[in-house]
Design an enzyme around this catalytic site. Sequence first.
Site, PDB file in Angstrom:
ATOM      1  N   LEU A 101      -3.428  -1.808  -1.849  1.00 11.48           N
ATOM      2  CA  LEU A 101      -3.304  -2.856  -2.843  1.00 11.48           C
ATOM      3  C   LEU A 101      -3.630  -4.159  -2.129  1.00 11.48           C
ATOM      4  O   LEU A 101      -2.895  -4.596  -1.245  1.00 11.48           O
ATOM      5  CB  LEU A 101      -1.882  -2.901  -3.411  1.00 11.48           C
ATOM      6  CG  LEU A 101      -1.572  -4.047  -4.375  1.00 11.48           C
ATOM      7  CD1 LEU A 101      -2.410  -3.930  -5.643  1.00 11.48           C
ATOM      8  CD2 LEU A 101      -0.077  -4.081  -4.715  1.00 11.48           C
ATOM      9  N   ILE A 131      -3.758  -7.794  -1.245  1.00 12.14           N
ATOM     10  CA  ILE A 131      -2.992  -9.009  -1.515  1.00 12.14           C
ATOM     11  C   ILE A 131      -3.435 -10.138  -0.590  1.00 12.14           C
ATOM     12  O   ILE A 131      -3.585 -11.281  -0.999  1.00 12.14           O
ATOM     13  CB  ILE A 131      -1.481  -8.757  -1.333  1.00 12.14           C
ATOM     14  CG1 ILE A 131      -0.996  -7.673  -2.296  1.00 12.14           C
ATOM     15  CG2 ILE A 131      -0.689 -10.045  -1.556  1.00 12.14           C
ATOM     16  CD1 ILE A 131      -1.004  -8.041  -3.747  1.00 12.14           C
ATOM     17  N   CYS A 155       0.819  -1.191   0.000  1.00 12.47           N
ATOM     18  CA  CYS A 155       0.000   0.000   0.000  1.00 12.47           C
ATOM     19  C   CYS A 155       0.859   1.249   0.000  1.00 12.47           C
ATOM     20  O   CYS A 155       2.079   1.208  -0.077  1.00 12.47           O
ATOM     21  CB  CYS A 155      -0.886   0.032   1.255  1.00 12.47           C
ATOM     22  SG  CYS A 155      -1.527  -1.556   1.758  1.00 12.47           S
ATOM     23  N   LEU A 176       9.686 -12.845 -11.406  1.00 14.74           N
ATOM     24  CA  LEU A 176      10.520 -12.117 -12.350  1.00 14.74           C
ATOM     25  C   LEU A 176      11.657 -13.037 -12.762  1.00 14.74           C
ATOM     26  O   LEU A 176      12.236 -13.735 -11.931  1.00 14.74           O
ATOM     27  CB  LEU A 176      11.075 -10.852 -11.708  1.00 14.74           C
ATOM     28  CG  LEU A 176      10.043  -9.821 -11.221  1.00 14.74           C
ATOM     29  CD1 LEU A 176      10.751  -8.595 -10.651  1.00 14.74           C
ATOM     30  CD2 LEU A 176       9.101  -9.410 -12.348  1.00 14.74           C
ATOM     31  N   GLY A 223       3.131  -3.366   3.519  1.00 18.85           N
ATOM     32  CA  GLY A 223       4.028  -4.512   3.533  1.00 18.85           C
ATOM     33  C   GLY A 223       3.278  -5.804   3.746  1.00 18.85           C
ATOM     34  O   GLY A 223       2.067  -5.898   3.531  1.00 18.85           O
ATOM     35  N   SER A 249      11.176 -11.861  -6.585  1.00 21.34           N
ATOM     36  CA  SER A 249      12.326 -11.303  -7.276  1.00 21.34           C
ATOM     37  C   SER A 249      13.627 -11.759  -6.621  1.00 21.34           C
ATOM     38  O   SER A 249      13.626 -12.258  -5.500  1.00 21.34           O
ATOM     39  CB  SER A 249      12.227  -9.763  -7.256  1.00 21.34           C
ATOM     40  OG  SER A 249      13.305  -9.171  -7.930  1.00 21.34           O
ATOM     41  N   GLY A 250      14.736 -11.561  -7.324  1.00 19.10           N
ATOM     42  CA  GLY A 250      16.031 -12.047  -6.839  1.00 19.10           C
ATOM     43  C   GLY A 250      16.913 -10.992  -6.215  1.00 19.10           C
ATOM     44  O   GLY A 250      18.116 -11.223  -6.038  1.00 19.10           O
ATOM     45  N   ASP A 274      -3.099  -9.852   7.432  1.00 18.16           N
ATOM     46  CA  ASP A 274      -1.807 -10.027   8.098  1.00 18.16           C
ATOM     47  C   ASP A 274      -1.415  -8.767   8.871  1.00 18.16           C
ATOM     48  O   ASP A 274      -0.699  -8.835   9.869  1.00 18.16           O
ATOM     49  CB  ASP A 274      -0.723 -10.368   7.073  1.00 18.16           C
ATOM     50  CG  ASP A 274      -0.586  -9.289   5.997  1.00 18.16           C
ATOM     51  OD1 ASP A 274      -1.556  -9.045   5.280  1.00 18.16           O
ATOM     52  OD2 ASP A 274       0.500  -8.695   5.886  1.00 18.16           O
TER      53      ASP A 274
END
Length: 538
Positions: free
Chosen positions: A48, A50, A2, A225, A72, A330-331, A95
Amino acid sequence: MCGILAIIGKGKEEALVQQLSKRMSHRGPDESDIHITEKGHILAHERLSIVDLHTGKQPIQGTDSAWMVHNGEIYNHKKLRETTLKHHTFRTTSDSEVIVHLYEEFGYDFCDMLDGIFALVVIDGDDYIVARDPLGVKPLYYGMDERGRLYFASEMKAITDQCKSFSTFPPGHYYTEKTGFVKYYKPEWEAYEKAVEKLDLQALNKSLTQAVEKRLMCDVPFGVLLSGGLDSSLIASITSRLLEETGQELHSFSIGLDASAPDLVAARKVADFIGTTHHEIHFTVEQGIEILDKLIWHLETYDVTSIRASTPMYFLSKAITEKGIKMVLSGEGADEIFGGYLYFRNAPSVLDFQKETIERVQKLFTADLLRADKSTMAHGLEARVPFLDKAFLELAIKIQPDEKMPKTYEGIEKYIVRKAFDTPEKPYLPEEILWRQKEQFSDGVGYNWIDTLIEYCSSQVSDLEFSRAKELFPYNTPATKEAFFYRQIFYKHFPQDSAAQTVRKWIPKWQENQDPSGRANAAHVKADVAIASNQELV
């Protein structure tokens, strides 16, 4: 994920606060809300969705008078509900809600109990606590206006014209009026002399797998990704293995200038090998140049390497959300933890190597994490970073540094990671990908991207303009015409001295050419160490 905005102090009009919060609406396109406490403090939230898509709207009220906002994910929220907070009554299944109950239970001393990423504010009467996750995966800024009101926001743009001064909230800290800033995250790995653990490949494999598994927590479609480099490929492979028993389809995404881009070629091989539904996105240099102004507004930085790498990531994120995906793994972080950047080959000693890995991890929030968050959240896409899991960091960074620079291996390039996941009986990745040379993201999308970008930016800045760089920008004076061009755009959006001072420049050590491109290092297979020769660094 968010965008949050909190104002401690009375007198701000609700309509104005809503407008300020809406400057971050890209971070939370699903819903928006605001709460004014009994004492006149304000919490605003752009959401957002999730986790808990239906009841998780914020701000969230605790048992009584405490309210909170959070940006987060808290990966251990279910465990906290079932143990530490089992006697609390919850209003949602989000959460985020565990945060306000932990505050009610423990006061300020709860941040270390959270396993996740967060920028959070809890207000209870005139008492409050603000905190940021250990490494700064999620952004947070703070400032003060002329009347002494305190502002906290996910992005600088929400508060720059309201505050007389502002700054970046330090990762791994919390802040209260009573205590000031308190460093709650004090891992052993921050002390270089604690890097004495023997290499345990099995433990590394298990820990990273667990880090990926906990980050699959979501109630929306997700993907990975996939640049074709070791880091993202390994995360994609682990994710694919974890999903095998569920039969769930895994989508992977990569981007390049055209089908022959180094990253796209490698990513294609990985996707075929691990069995993902793969998507390739293309962009042109002209498109990249066209969005630089908007991109720098989103990124809130003038750092050269961040802008170069964020441009393709911006286009990729847009394409991913258009396919209905709201979260990706992602890495990020592996290069810093294991010395993956090519300049690490030039480390004078194992001690210098170890100190540099620690410093790079500590400063991730100024560079790669800022890029990863803001270029994805520009399109309402959440990026999760398993390599930066707290438990994995404690295990990986404390390995004896001479193990990371083995004499039998020419170069460094995350030797340990490769060995930990080099399993012949059931390979994680094709051999050629497992041992592929490091290719920085801004190079891997196509070498022509950086080369043409440098030429374009240089053409937009005259010698006379550049000669005034020190006069115009005395702080962090741009050393090249490319950097000068970005700085001009940044100044247009964020003219305050405080804004310029939030930015840190990424510069590789131990190499003569300090351009941040991987090809500026002589060790690159297609090295171009004169990559910035047309705008000599000073």
